[in-house]
Design a protein around this motif. Sequence first.
Motif, PDB file in Angstrom:
ATOM      1  N   GLU A 285     -42.807  41.387  52.824  1.00  0.00           N
ATOM      2  CA  GLU A 285     -42.748  42.215  51.614  1.00  0.00           C
ATOM      3  C   GLU A 285     -44.166  42.448  51.087  1.00  0.00           C
ATOM      4  OE1 GLU A 285     -38.779  41.325  49.280  1.00  0.00           O
ATOM      5  OE2 GLU A 285     -39.783  39.441  49.724  1.00  0.00           O
ATOM      6  N   ILE A 286     -44.981  43.095  51.882  1.00  0.00           N
ATOM      7  CA  ILE A 286     -46.402  43.199  51.554  1.00  0.00           C
ATOM      8  C   ILE A 286     -46.642  44.012  50.290  1.00  0.00           C
ATOM      9  CG2 ILE A 286     -47.205  42.812  53.903  1.00  0.00           C
ATOM     10  CD1 ILE A 286     -47.506  45.779  54.251  1.00  0.00           C
ATOM     11  N   ASP A 287     -45.801  45.009  50.011  1.00  0.00           N
ATOM     12  CA  ASP A 287     -45.994  45.799  48.795  1.00  0.00           C
ATOM     13  C   ASP A 287     -45.781  44.950  47.545  1.00  0.00           C
ATOM     14  OD1 ASP A 287     -43.273  45.605  49.539  1.00  0.00           O
ATOM     15  OD2 ASP A 287     -42.746  47.378  48.362  1.00  0.00           O
ATOM     16  N   ALA A 288     -44.761  44.086  47.579  1.00  0.00           N
ATOM     17  CA  ALA A 288     -44.488  43.207  46.435  1.00  0.00           C
ATOM     18  C   ALA A 288     -45.568  42.138  46.295  1.00  0.00           C
ATOM     19  CB  ALA A 288     -43.114  42.562  46.599  1.00  0.00           C
ATOM     20  N   LEU A 289     -46.030  41.595  47.417  1.00  0.00           N
ATOM     21  CA  LEU A 289     -47.083  40.587  47.378  1.00  0.00           C
ATOM     22  C   LEU A 289     -48.373  41.153  46.795  1.00  0.00           C
ATOM     23  CD1 LEU A 289     -46.506  38.851  50.826  1.00  0.00           C
ATOM     24  CD2 LEU A 289     -46.384  37.729  48.593  1.00  0.00           C
ATOM     25  N   GLU A 290     -48.718  42.378  47.190  1.00  0.00           N
ATOM     26  CA  GLU A 290     -49.922  43.008  46.649  1.00  0.00           C
ATOM     27  C   GLU A 290     -49.797  43.213  45.143  1.00  0.00           C
ATOM     28  OE1 GLU A 290     -51.257  45.552  50.631  1.00  0.00           O
ATOM     29  OE2 GLU A 290     -50.132  46.528  49.027  1.00  0.00           O
TER      30      GLU A 290
ATOM     31  N   VAL B 207     -45.812  28.970  43.483  1.00  0.00           N
ATOM     32  CA  VAL B 207     -44.885  29.301  44.563  1.00  0.00           C
ATOM     33  C   VAL B 207     -44.980  30.810  44.827  1.00  0.00           C
ATOM     34  CG1 VAL B 207     -42.461  29.397  45.260  1.00  0.00           C
ATOM     35  CG2 VAL B 207     -43.315  27.434  43.959  1.00  0.00           C
ATOM     36  N   ILE B 208     -45.080  31.178  46.095  1.00  0.00           N
ATOM     37  CA  ILE B 208     -45.121  32.603  46.452  1.00  0.00           C
ATOM     38  C   ILE B 208     -43.712  33.165  46.326  1.00  0.00           C
ATOM     39  CG2 ILE B 208     -45.677  34.260  48.262  1.00  0.00           C
ATOM     40  CD1 ILE B 208     -47.553  32.121  49.455  1.00  0.00           C
ATOM     41  N   PRO B 209     -43.508  34.150  45.475  1.00  0.00           N
ATOM     42  CA  PRO B 209     -42.141  34.623  45.213  1.00  0.00           C
ATOM     43  C   PRO B 209     -41.550  35.534  46.273  1.00  0.00           C
ATOM     44  CG  PRO B 209     -43.700  35.853  43.877  1.00  0.00           C
ATOM     45  CD  PRO B 209     -44.488  34.812  44.599  1.00  0.00           C
ATOM     46  N   TYR B 210     -42.391  36.073  47.147  1.00  0.00           N
ATOM     47  CA  TYR B 210     -41.900  37.073  48.105  1.00  0.00           C
ATOM     48  C   TYR B 210     -42.089  36.621  49.540  1.00  0.00           C
ATOM     49  CZ  TYR B 210     -42.074  39.908  43.894  1.00  0.00           C
ATOM     50  OH  TYR B 210     -41.890  40.371  42.611  1.00  0.00           O
TER      51      TYR B 210
ATOM     52  N   SER C  81     -47.729  29.378  53.477  1.00  0.00           N
ATOM     53  CA  SER C  81     -46.411  29.950  53.713  1.00  0.00           C
ATOM     54  C   SER C  81     -45.523  29.867  52.486  1.00  0.00           C
ATOM     55  CB  SER C  81     -45.733  29.215  54.876  1.00  0.00           C
ATOM     56  OG  SER C  81     -45.629  27.825  54.587  1.00  0.00           O
ATOM     57  N   THR C  82     -45.764  28.856  51.635  1.00  0.00           N
ATOM     58  CA  THR C  82     -44.919  28.657  50.444  1.00  0.00           C
ATOM     59  C   THR C  82     -45.709  28.739  49.143  1.00  0.00           C
ATOM     60  OG1 THR C  82     -43.464  27.208  51.736  1.00  0.00           O
ATOM     61  CG2 THR C  82     -43.256  27.120  49.344  1.00  0.00           C
TER      62      THR C  82
ATOM     63  N   VAL D  90     -60.278  37.601  52.028  1.00  0.00           N
ATOM     64  CA  VAL D  90     -59.932  36.450  51.193  1.00  0.00           C
ATOM     65  C   VAL D  90     -59.289  35.341  52.013  1.00  0.00           C
ATOM     66  CG1 VAL D  90     -58.637  35.673  49.177  1.00  0.00           C
ATOM     67  CG2 VAL D  90     -59.591  37.981  49.217  1.00  0.00           C
ATOM     68  N   GLY D  91     -58.409  35.706  52.903  1.00  0.00           N
ATOM     69  CA  GLY D  91     -57.672  34.723  53.701  1.00  0.00           C
ATOM     70  C   GLY D  91     -56.498  35.417  54.364  1.00  0.00           C
ATOM     71  N   ALA D  92     -55.507  34.646  54.744  1.00  0.00           N
ATOM     72  CA  ALA D  92     -54.335  35.230  55.388  1.00  0.00           C
ATOM     73  C   ALA D  92     -53.133  34.327  55.161  1.00  0.00           C
ATOM     74  CB  ALA D  92     -54.574  35.418  56.881  1.00  0.00           C
ATOM     75  N   ARG D  93     -51.963  34.933  55.069  1.00  0.00           N
ATOM     76  CA  ARG D  93     -50.746  34.128  54.965  1.00  0.00           C
ATOM     77  C   ARG D  93     -50.380  33.555  56.328  1.00  0.00           C
ATOM     78  NH1 ARG D  93     -45.189  35.661  51.678  1.00  0.00           N
ATOM     79  NH2 ARG D  93     -44.470  33.502  51.486  1.00  0.00           N
ATOM     80  N   ASN D  94     -50.531  34.353  57.331  1.00  0.00           N
ATOM     81  CA  ASN D  94     -50.584  33.900  58.719  1.00  0.00           C
ATOM     82  C   ASN D  94     -51.417  34.945  59.448  1.00  0.00           C
ATOM     83  OD1 ASN D  94     -48.845  36.056  59.606  1.00  0.00           O
ATOM     84  ND2 ASN D  94     -47.085  34.841  58.959  1.00  0.00           N
TER      85      ASN D  94
END
Length: 238
Positions: free
Chosen positions: A18-23, A11-14, A41-42, A84-88
Motif C-alpha cells: 500500500e505504497i500510496d497510503a504509506l507515503e 506501528v506501521i499501519p499499512y 516490517s512492523t 532514507v532506507g527501505a521496508r524491504n
Amino acid sequence: MKTQKDTLRAVIPYEYFEIDALEGWLDEKAREGWMLREMGSTFATFKRGEPARTRYRIDVCTREKEGKAKELREEYAQYGWTYVGARNWHFPIFKTEDKAAPELHTDEGMLRYSMGGIKAGQIFSVVSALLFCGWYLWKTSALTRGFVAGHGGGLSFLLHGNANLVLAITLLALNGILSLAGHITHYLAYMKREKAGLLLQRSYHTPRRAKARVLLQVGGTAVLVVSVLLALSVFAAV
C-alpha cells in the motif's frame, strides 16, 4: 507507539504494497515534526525535527532495477531526493524538502507495471494462506474430536481441564481467519484504487484509518499471546 524525547517508535499501519497510503502517512509524520529514520516490517522509527512539508516517496524495485540500487540513488540525488532506507529490498524510500524536486512517479501505468510482480506474489500468498487455514481447521477439528472421544464426551473433556485448550485453538483459528480476511480486504482496496487511477493522489491515508489499522494489529497480537498462554497452561498442568 513509544516516545522517548527525540525518538518515536510507531506501528506501521499499512501493508507494504500500500505504497500510496504509506507515503501519505510518512508525509503526515513529517508535518508533525517526526522524520523517518528506519522502517522495518512492523515498526518504524522516527527522529524529532522541525515540522516540514517533507515528501516521502517509495520506489518499486523491479527485476530491471535489481542490482542498480547505487546508480538509482545517485540519479535520484541529482533531482533532490535523499535515500532514507527501505521496508524491504523491493521498496526503497526517498525524501525531499525541495518543492521543485520532480516526483519519482508521474505515470500511473508505469507504477502499475512496476507493481506487477508484487501483486503476483500477493495472490500466491493469499492462496497459500487459504490452504493453510483450511488444513489447520481440518487438523485441529480432527484432533479435538479425538481428545473429546478419549475423555468420554464433551462435558467430561471440559471438566478434565481442557477448556483452555479448546479456547486457545478457537482463538488461534479465529485470529488467523480475521487476519487473512483483513489482508484480502486491504489488497482489494488497493486494486480498486489502482484501477481508478488514484495511487498518485496519495489520499487513502487518514489518521482515523491508520489508528483503526494499528488497533487491529495490536488486538491480533494480544489474541495470539492469550492463545499461547492458554495452551501453555494446559500443558503445564499435565
